[in-house]
Design a protein around this motif. Structure first.
Motif, PDB file in Angstrom:
ATOM      1  N   GLN A  43       0.791  -1.114   0.078  1.00 17.61           N
ATOM      2  CA  GLN A  43       0.112  -0.013   0.085  1.00 17.61           C
ATOM      3  C   GLN A  43       0.761   1.167  -0.041  1.00 17.61           C
ATOM      4  O   GLN A  43       2.213   1.349   0.528  1.00 17.61           O
ATOM      5  N   CYS A  44       0.446   2.318  -0.491  1.00 17.50           N
ATOM      6  CA  CYS A  44       1.048   3.684  -0.627  1.00 17.50           C
ATOM      7  C   CYS A  44       0.896   4.614   1.025  1.00 17.50           C
ATOM      8  O   CYS A  44      -0.187   4.440   1.199  1.00 17.50           O
ATOM      9  N   HIS A  45       1.843   4.691   1.608  1.00 18.09           N
ATOM     10  CA  HIS A  45       1.659   5.410   3.010  1.00 18.09           C
ATOM     11  C   HIS A  45       2.005   6.982   2.575  1.00 18.09           C
ATOM     12  O   HIS A  45       3.252   7.324   2.486  1.00 18.09           O
ATOM     13  N   GLU A  46       0.742   7.593   2.618  1.00 17.10           N
ATOM     14  CA  GLU A  46       1.148   9.007   2.391  1.00 17.10           C
ATOM     15  C   GLU A  46       1.656   9.825   3.470  1.00 17.10           C
ATOM     16  O   GLU A  46       2.735  10.707   3.210  1.00 17.10           O
ATOM     17  N   GLY A  47       1.838   9.074   4.663  1.00 13.28           N
ATOM     18  CA  GLY A  47       2.382  10.020   5.934  1.00 13.28           C
ATOM     19  C   GLY A  47       3.962   9.696   5.592  1.00 13.28           C
ATOM     20  O   GLY A  47       4.689  10.549   5.726  1.00 13.28           O
ATOM     21  N   ALA A  48       4.408   8.381   5.238  1.00 15.44           N
ATOM     22  CA  ALA A  48       5.807   8.204   4.867  1.00 15.44           C
ATOM     23  C   ALA A  48       6.347   9.195   3.558  1.00 15.44           C
ATOM     24  O   ALA A  48       7.564   9.425   3.893  1.00 15.44           O
ATOM     25  N   ARG A  49       5.400   9.479   2.749  1.00 15.95           N
ATOM     26  CA  ARG A  49       6.140  10.133   1.506  1.00 15.95           C
ATOM     27  C   ARG A  49       6.208  11.446   2.221  1.00 15.95           C
ATOM     28  O   ARG A  49       7.266  12.159   1.772  1.00 15.95           O
ATOM     29  N   GLN A  50       5.422  12.000   3.195  1.00 12.95           N
ATOM     30  CA  GLN A  50       5.557  13.508   3.519  1.00 12.95           C
ATOM     31  C   GLN A  50       6.969  13.361   4.280  1.00 12.95           C
ATOM     32  O   GLN A  50       7.706  14.494   4.442  1.00 12.95           O
ATOM     33  N   VAL A  51       7.218  12.391   4.871  1.00 17.89           N
ATOM     34  CA  VAL A  51       8.427  12.272   5.970  1.00 17.89           C
ATOM     35  C   VAL A  51       9.448  12.423   4.868  1.00 17.89           C
ATOM     36  O   VAL A  51      10.726  13.084   5.300  1.00 17.89           O
ATOM     37  N   ILE A  52       9.513  11.726   3.940  1.00 18.71           N
ATOM     38  CA  ILE A  52      10.756  11.790   3.189  1.00 18.71           C
ATOM     39  C   ILE A  52      10.805  13.073   2.224  1.00 18.71           C
ATOM     40  O   ILE A  52      11.955  13.720   1.846  1.00 18.71           O
ATOM     41  N   ALA A  53       9.591  13.499   1.792  1.00 19.91           N
ATOM     42  CA  ALA A  53       9.614  14.847   0.908  1.00 19.91           C
ATOM     43  C   ALA A  53      10.133  16.043   1.737  1.00 19.91           C
ATOM     44  O   ALA A  53      10.745  16.794   1.213  1.00 19.91           O
ATOM     45  N   GLN A  54       9.429  16.097   2.878  1.00 18.08           N
ATOM     46  CA  GLN A  54       9.590  17.072   3.683  1.00 18.08           C
ATOM     47  C   GLN A  54      10.738  17.318   4.738  1.00 18.08           C
ATOM     48  O   GLN A  54      11.265  18.142   5.310  1.00 18.08           O
ATOM     49  N   GLY A  55      11.612  16.250   4.692  1.00 13.74           N
ATOM     50  CA  GLY A  55      12.827  15.767   5.302  1.00 13.74           C
ATOM     51  C   GLY A  55      12.387  15.869   6.864  1.00 13.74           C
ATOM     52  O   GLY A  55      13.020  16.365   8.011  1.00 13.74           O
ATOM     53  N   LEU A  56      11.146  15.377   7.314  1.00 15.52           N
ATOM     54  CA  LEU A  56      10.702  15.478   8.722  1.00 15.52           C
ATOM     55  C   LEU A  56      11.342  14.532   9.442  1.00 15.52           C
ATOM     56  O   LEU A  56      11.817  13.437   9.287  1.00 15.52           O
ATOM     57  N   ARG A  57      11.805  15.045  10.957  1.00 17.41           N
ATOM     58  CA  ARG A  57      12.256  13.979  11.861  1.00 17.41           C
ATOM     59  C   ARG A  57      11.162  13.022  12.512  1.00 17.41           C
ATOM     60  O   ARG A  57      11.597  11.904  13.202  1.00 17.41           O
ATOM     61  N   VAL A  58       9.942  13.354  12.502  1.00 17.72           N
ATOM     62  CA  VAL A  58       8.971  12.467  13.088  1.00 17.72           C
ATOM     63  C   VAL A  58       7.811  13.155  12.617  1.00 17.72           C
ATOM     64  O   VAL A  58       7.492  14.405  12.441  1.00 17.72           O
ATOM     65  N   LEU A  59       6.661  12.202  12.306  1.00 15.52           N
ATOM     66  CA  LEU A  59       5.333  12.410  11.948  1.00 15.52           C
ATOM     67  C   LEU A  59       4.530  11.726  12.680  1.00 15.52           C
ATOM     68  O   LEU A  59       4.275  10.266  12.514  1.00 15.52           O
ATOM     69  N   GLU A  60       3.481  12.235  13.469  1.00 22.76           N
ATOM     70  CA  GLU A  60       2.512  11.557  14.435  1.00 22.76           C
ATOM     71  C   GLU A  60       1.306  11.430  13.514  1.00 22.76           C
ATOM     72  O   GLU A  60       0.871  12.749  12.899  1.00 22.76           O
ATOM     73  N   VAL A  61       0.565  10.523  13.551  1.00 25.73           N
ATOM     74  CA  VAL A  61      -0.713  10.181  12.660  1.00 25.73           C
ATOM     75  C   VAL A  61      -1.780  10.122  13.778  1.00 25.73           C
ATOM     76  O   VAL A  61      -1.685   9.103  14.481  1.00 25.73           O
ATOM     77  N   ARG A  62      -2.627  11.000  14.063  1.00 25.95           N
ATOM     78  CA  ARG A  62      -3.536  11.045  15.196  1.00 25.95           C
ATOM     79  C   ARG A  62      -4.578  10.175  14.890  1.00 25.95           C
ATOM     80  O   ARG A  62      -5.296   9.524  15.889  1.00 25.95           O
ATOM     81  N   SER A  63      -5.235   9.931  13.499  1.00 25.53           N
ATOM     82  CA  SER A  63      -6.355   9.197  13.286  1.00 25.53           C
ATOM     83  C   SER A  63      -6.034   8.411  11.992  1.00 25.53           C
ATOM     84  O   SER A  63      -5.172   8.831  11.273  1.00 25.53           O
ATOM     85  N   ASP A  64      -6.686   7.204  11.737  1.00 25.92           N
ATOM     86  CA  ASP A  64      -6.549   6.522  10.398  1.00 25.92           C
ATOM     87  C   ASP A  64      -6.916   7.227   9.319  1.00 25.92           C
ATOM     88  O   ASP A  64      -6.435   6.794   8.156  1.00 25.92           O
TER      89      ASP A  64
END
Length: 376
Positions: A43-64
């Motif tokens: 599956q494509c994980h949009e949160g992971a794509r943002q971590v990579i694209a924006q160089g985030l150190r952490v991304l918390e997902v509060r809801s599905d």
């Protein structure tokens, strides 16, 4: 940098065993390539794509529903040598799983580095094995091509080398242990013993362990092979014979060294433990091995025809000690913890019962052939 699904899945499974939470690992495109929840694979994980694209150190997902393909949890980059090679996601309430997020992130990075290093080493092992197989067994090897491949592998064809060959004794080829001796961990353990650099290397070809030692004199090479030989026998519970060649003089000379090692290995199989032989010391044994077994068996029966089974065993042990010690009565006596006159008496018994004198060169050769012949 490529992150293999096999390595990623192994890491995800290990991490879940540690924290009892579902783990997902995404590649650089944000695709889930490993998961402890099989339904989420590919599956494509949009949160992971943002971590990579924006160089985030952490991304918390509060809801599905916050990001397509994402579930509640924490996502952290996997950074190797300053490059984000993927993202690890820990499923669960962020306030709970974030407590060990940094630890899991670092553990994952260490495992990825270790796994990738192991994959590179395995590829290098396979490349060296193929290289050595071509060098030794190709009918008409292209030495120009071999030299180029050697440069890429860090192998200097111009170095003088000693070849060692190890093989299982008859009857040892079956069971699980011989199969284990084909794997990369087996080769790695030998590589560590012979010196972990490119000029000393080993391979398993045609169920035989072949070792190349560079810059070794005969005594050092023999000591190295004996150490490896004993280590394999002790760890795997098998019996081996090993042969060591004389040094090579040129790249094309390595085939001659291999043949010498093979001959010495065949002779060692007939010797008592540790069954390690050097070609430069086995010329007579080679001659014996060249005589058909049927002829040697007939000769043994002829020499010991007037002896009992107990006497044959006694005389064989006496003669074996005598020949191994170069005819030195004192050395034989020390080996057996007896007086030299006692050993002389034993030799006299051999002479009296067989009619052949071990101290006569002609008779000694016949006696040597007899004790090296297979029993009827």
């Amino acid at each position: 940098m490529f992150l293999s699904p096999q390595l990623a899945q192994s890491i995800a499974d290990d991490m879940k065993c540690s924290i009892h939470r579902d783990i997902n690992i995404m590649d650089q495109s944000g695709t889930i390539i490993a998961s402890t929840n099989p339904a989420r694979l590919r599956q494509c994980h949009e949160g992971a794509r943002q971590v990579i694209a924006q160089g985030l150190r952490v991304l918390e997902v509060r809801s599905d529903s916050q990001f397509p393909g994402a579930q509640q949890g924490v996502n952290l980059p996997i950074v190797i040598d300053g490059e984000t090679v993927g993202v690890i996601g820990i499923t669960g309430a962020p306030e709970e799983v974030s407590l060990f997020g940094a630890v899991i992130q670092r553990m994952t990075e260490i495992l990825v580095e270790s796994g990738r290093r192991q994959e590179r080493e395995e590829l290098l092992d396979r490349a060296r094995s193929l290289f050595l197989e071509n060098w030794l067994f190709d009918q008409d090897p292209d030495y120009g091509e071999l030299e180029l491949r050697g440069q890429l592998l860090g192998v200097d064809l111009g170095l003088s080398r000693v070849v060692a060959l190890m093989r299982l004794l008859p009857g040892e080829e079956r069971g699980e242990r011989p199969l284990e001796m084909q794997n990369n961990l087996f080769l790695r353990s030998i590589q560590n013993q012979i010196g972990y650099h490119s000029q000393n290397f080993c391979a398993v070809i045609h169920n035989r362990v072949i070792i190349l030692l560079s810059g070794e004199d005969r005594e050092r090479a023999l000591a190295t092979v004996r150490r490896v030989h004993a280590g394999i026998e002790d760890f795997y519970g098998v019996r081996l014979s090993s042969g060591v060649s004389t040094p090579s003089q040129a790249p094309a000379d390595l085939r001659r060294c291999y043949m010498e090692a093979r001959t010495a290995c065949q002779v060692a199989a007939q010797a008592p433990p540790p069954r390690v032989a050097c070609y430069s010391e086995v010329s007579l044994d080679f001659a014996v091995e060249s005589i058909p077994q049927r002829i040697r068996r007939d000769l043994r029966q002829m020499v010991f025809s007037g002896c009992t089974a107990a006497e044959v065993a006694e005389f064989t042990a006496t003669l074996d000690s005598y020949f191994r010690n170069g005819g030195s009565i004192d050395a034989c006596a020390r080996e057996a913890f007896i007086h030299r006159y006692t050993f002389q008496y034993r030799l006299a018994r051999v002479r009296d019962r067989t009619g052949r004198n071990p101290r006569s060169p002609r008779d000694a050769f016949l006696l040597y052939l007899a004790i090296r012949a297979p029993e009827a």
